[in-house]
Every structure is written in C-alpha cells, then in structure tokens.
Design a protein around this motif. Structure first.
Motif, PDB file in Angstrom:
ATOM      1  N   ALA A 135      44.257  51.231  41.975  1.00 21.49           N
ATOM      2  CA  ALA A 135      43.027  50.407  42.198  1.00 21.49           C
ATOM      3  C   ALA A 135      41.843  50.749  41.368  1.00 21.49           C
ATOM      4  CB  ALA A 135      42.623  51.045  43.808  1.00 21.49           C
ATOM      5  N   ALA A 136      42.108  51.977  40.445  1.00 25.19           N
ATOM      6  CA  ALA A 136      41.025  52.076  39.576  1.00 25.19           C
ATOM      7  C   ALA A 136      41.433  51.662  38.198  1.00 25.19           C
ATOM      8  CB  ALA A 136      40.755  53.852  39.589  1.00 25.19           C
ATOM      9  N   TRP A 137      42.385  51.057  37.852  1.00 21.47           N
ATOM     10  CA  TRP A 137      42.825  50.548  36.609  1.00 21.47           C
ATOM     11  C   TRP A 137      41.521  49.744  36.063  1.00 21.47           C
ATOM     12  CZ3 TRP A 137      48.556  48.767  36.662  1.00 21.47           C
ATOM     13  CH2 TRP A 137      49.515  50.115  36.820  1.00 21.47           C
ATOM     14  N   THR A 138      41.420  49.971  34.789  1.00 31.48           N
ATOM     15  CA  THR A 138      40.425  49.156  34.174  1.00 31.48           C
ATOM     16  C   THR A 138      40.550  49.387  32.561  1.00 31.48           C
ATOM     17  OG1 THR A 138      38.058  48.299  34.087  1.00 31.48           O
ATOM     18  CG2 THR A 138      38.569  50.909  34.078  1.00 31.48           C
ATOM     19  N   LEU A 139      39.901  48.767  31.925  1.00 31.69           N
ATOM     20  CA  LEU A 139      39.816  48.723  30.431  1.00 31.69           C
ATOM     21  C   LEU A 139      38.597  49.384  30.170  1.00 31.69           C
ATOM     22  CD1 LEU A 139      40.858  45.053  29.128  1.00 31.69           C
ATOM     23  CD2 LEU A 139      42.101  47.051  28.931  1.00 31.69           C
ATOM     24  N   HIS A 140      38.652  50.338  28.827  1.00 34.20           N
ATOM     25  CA  HIS A 140      37.410  50.665  28.286  1.00 34.20           C
ATOM     26  C   HIS A 140      36.555  49.342  28.108  1.00 34.20           C
ATOM     27  CE1 HIS A 140      37.933  54.921  27.932  1.00 34.20           C
ATOM     28  NE2 HIS A 140      39.331  54.843  27.653  1.00 34.20           N
ATOM     29  N   GLU A 141      35.341  49.667  28.056  1.00 33.51           N
ATOM     30  CA  GLU A 141      34.218  48.619  28.014  1.00 33.51           C
ATOM     31  C   GLU A 141      34.087  47.940  26.636  1.00 33.51           C
ATOM     32  OE1 GLU A 141      30.550  49.831  29.284  1.00 33.51           O
ATOM     33  OE2 GLU A 141      30.778  49.573  31.359  1.00 33.51           O
ATOM     34  N   ASP A 142      34.686  48.737  25.482  1.00 34.29           N
ATOM     35  CA  ASP A 142      34.450  48.312  24.310  1.00 34.29           C
ATOM     36  C   ASP A 142      35.970  47.786  23.996  1.00 34.29           C
ATOM     37  OD1 ASP A 142      36.251  50.684  24.176  1.00 34.29           O
ATOM     38  OD2 ASP A 142      34.767  51.588  22.665  1.00 34.29           O
ATOM     39  N   ALA A 143      37.070  47.492  24.758  1.00 35.34           N
ATOM     40  CA  ALA A 143      38.494  47.150  24.235  1.00 35.34           C
ATOM     41  C   ALA A 143      38.283  45.704  23.898  1.00 35.34           C
ATOM     42  CB  ALA A 143      39.355  47.353  25.393  1.00 35.34           C
ATOM     43  N   LEU A 144      37.944  44.840  24.996  1.00 38.11           N
ATOM     44  CA  LEU A 144      37.786  43.584  24.587  1.00 38.11           C
ATOM     45  C   LEU A 144      37.108  42.788  23.508  1.00 38.11           C
ATOM     46  CD1 LEU A 144      38.410  41.652  28.105  1.00 38.11           C
ATOM     47  CD2 LEU A 144      40.358  42.251  26.478  1.00 38.11           C
ATOM     48  N   PRO A 145      35.599  43.476  23.596  1.00 37.10           N
ATOM     49  CA  PRO A 145      34.908  43.154  22.496  1.00 37.10           C
ATOM     50  C   PRO A 145      35.460  43.438  20.836  1.00 37.10           C
ATOM     51  CG  PRO A 145      33.612  44.005  24.133  1.00 37.10           C
ATOM     52  CD  PRO A 145      35.109  44.138  24.693  1.00 37.10           C
TER      53      PRO A 145
END
Length: 252
Positions: free
Chosen positions: A104-114
């Motif tokens: 439920a807490a899975w996410t990318l680091h905010e700088d990954a896609l940029p």
C-alpha cells in the motif's frame, strides 16, 4: 567514456523505487493493526525491521535461505525481539499481513520520472533498463505497480529487467553487469549503471567496465576510506539526487 552513453541502467530499490520509505510505513501500520506490540517504540521497531531485512535478504542472495524463508525469518526474529513467539507457518502469515501494508505504501522517488525525461531529452535514443538483486517476479510486480514497466518499455523488452534471482548470481558479481550489457547488445564502455550502494552498485559496475554512478541521496552516507579510494580509482561518479544525473553524464 568518450562518447555519450547509449544505455543507462538503474538499480530499483532505493534508487528509483522508494523501498525504505515503504518498509518503514508498512511495519508501523502492521504493528498498529495487530495484537502484542502495544507500546512498542516505533522508531526502534523500524530500525530493527530494516536491520533484519538487510540480514536475512543477504542470506537469500547467498543461497542459505529461499525467498519465503528469508521473509519468515524476518518476521520470527522481529516478533521474538518483542517477546512474541511465532511458529514457522504463523511467521509466514505474519509477514503476509505486513506485506499488504508495505504494498500500500509503494511509490517512486519524486525525482525518478523527471530524471528519465531529462535523460531522454539530453540523450536522444538512450535506452533504459534495471539490474536488481531480487526475485524477478516480485521486482516486476513493483515495476508494474509504479508505472516503470510501461515507462521503460519492459513489456516489449522484458530482457531489460536483469534480476539476480533469474541468473543465479548477484551484484557486485561482474557477470550480472555483463549480462545486462549483452541484453542491450551494448559495450560496457557506453553503458552507465546508477545505484544507491557504493560497493554493490557503483564500484561493482565500474569494475565490470561500465560507468558506475553512486546515488548518495543528500550526501547522507560517508563511505569507508578503502571504498572511497577504490571508487576514485575506478572513476565512480557521485550524485546526491537523480536530478544531478544528466549534468554528471552530459558535458555542458
């Protein structure tokens, strides 16, 4: 590396994917929702859970525990540290419950896609891939969930996910980096590997002939002097965030 890279490979956990954050949030949610852990100091519990993951996951990578076995060992040791005894089957169920909170807490680091966007803009035609020490099905599940399978064309090119669990050897073994280059038909000298562990990722990649990049987020880790010296000798690059990767690879 005299020419711009044609292939850029990434570690997954704690490089693109915010694994430690998900682990921390998952274990806190789990112990709040089950009995027997009332009054546990949450920061200490999180630190212990991370330490047990490091210990037992390495046992899996070394072949002394299977994938399910390392999960059960983590649950059993964590519970025992808090005075709770778990039999083997019960430890599996305990981990399964934790795991739902982790997912439920899975996410990318905010700088990954940029970062991926910026690399494609600066290096037209660059190709991306993943080298990960883990079970291929499990790591693919993460990639699917956070959108990297589509973003990195892994559906069309599944060979670009290089997982130790499928090969029988793990980073920093040079064979896993060679396998990744072969999957792209790319020369090591035109291939970059980015990861958050200095020795396992960056030094391992550089020793195999790739350009090794150490993602030391916010400069939080001070390396051992011997590791720092080896990294310098191998030409390892250090960045404090993925937003610095283009600048490190593309001369201005």
């Amino acid at each position: 590396m005299s020419l711009p890279p044609s292939v850029i490979l990434f570690d997954l956990d704690d490089t693109l994917f915010a694994h430690r954050n998900a682990v921390s949030r998952g274990i806190v949610a789990h112990i709040e929702n089950i009995g027997g852990f009332e009054g546990v100091h949450q920061p200490d519990a999180v630190s212990l859970w991370h330490a047990l993951e490091e210990q037992h996951y390495h046992s899996y990578l070394e072949g002394t525990l299977d994938f399910e076995g390392q999960r059960r060992a983590r649950a059993r040791d964590f519970a025992a540290a808090h005075g709770v005894h778990l039999e083997d089957d019960a430890s599996g169920l305990w981990f399964d419950d934790y795991f739902e909170h982790y997912i439920a807490a899975w996410t990318l680091h905010e700088d990954a896609l940029p970062c991926l966007d910026a690399l494609e803009a600066a290096l037209p035609g660059v190709r991306f891939g993943i080298i990960t020490n883990g079970d291929p099905a499990f790591q693919r599940r993460k990639l699917d969930r956070v959108g990297l399978t589509a973003r990195m064309d892994l559906e069309e090119h599944p060979e670009r996910l290089i997982a130790s669990g499928a090969l029988g050897f793990a980073k920093p073994d040079p064979r896993i980096f060679a396998a990744a280059c072969a999957a792209f038909d790319a020369e090591p000298g035109q291939t970059v590997y980015v990861g958050d562990r200095l020795r396992t990722d960056a030094i391992g990649a550089a020793a195999a002939g790739l350009t090794g990049v150490w993602l030391n987020r916010a400069g939080e880790v001070t390396p051992e002097p011997s590791d720092a010296a080896e990294a310098a000798a191998l030409g390892v690059l250090e960045i404090a965030g993925l937003d610095e990767l283009v600048g490190a690879l593309v001369p201005r």
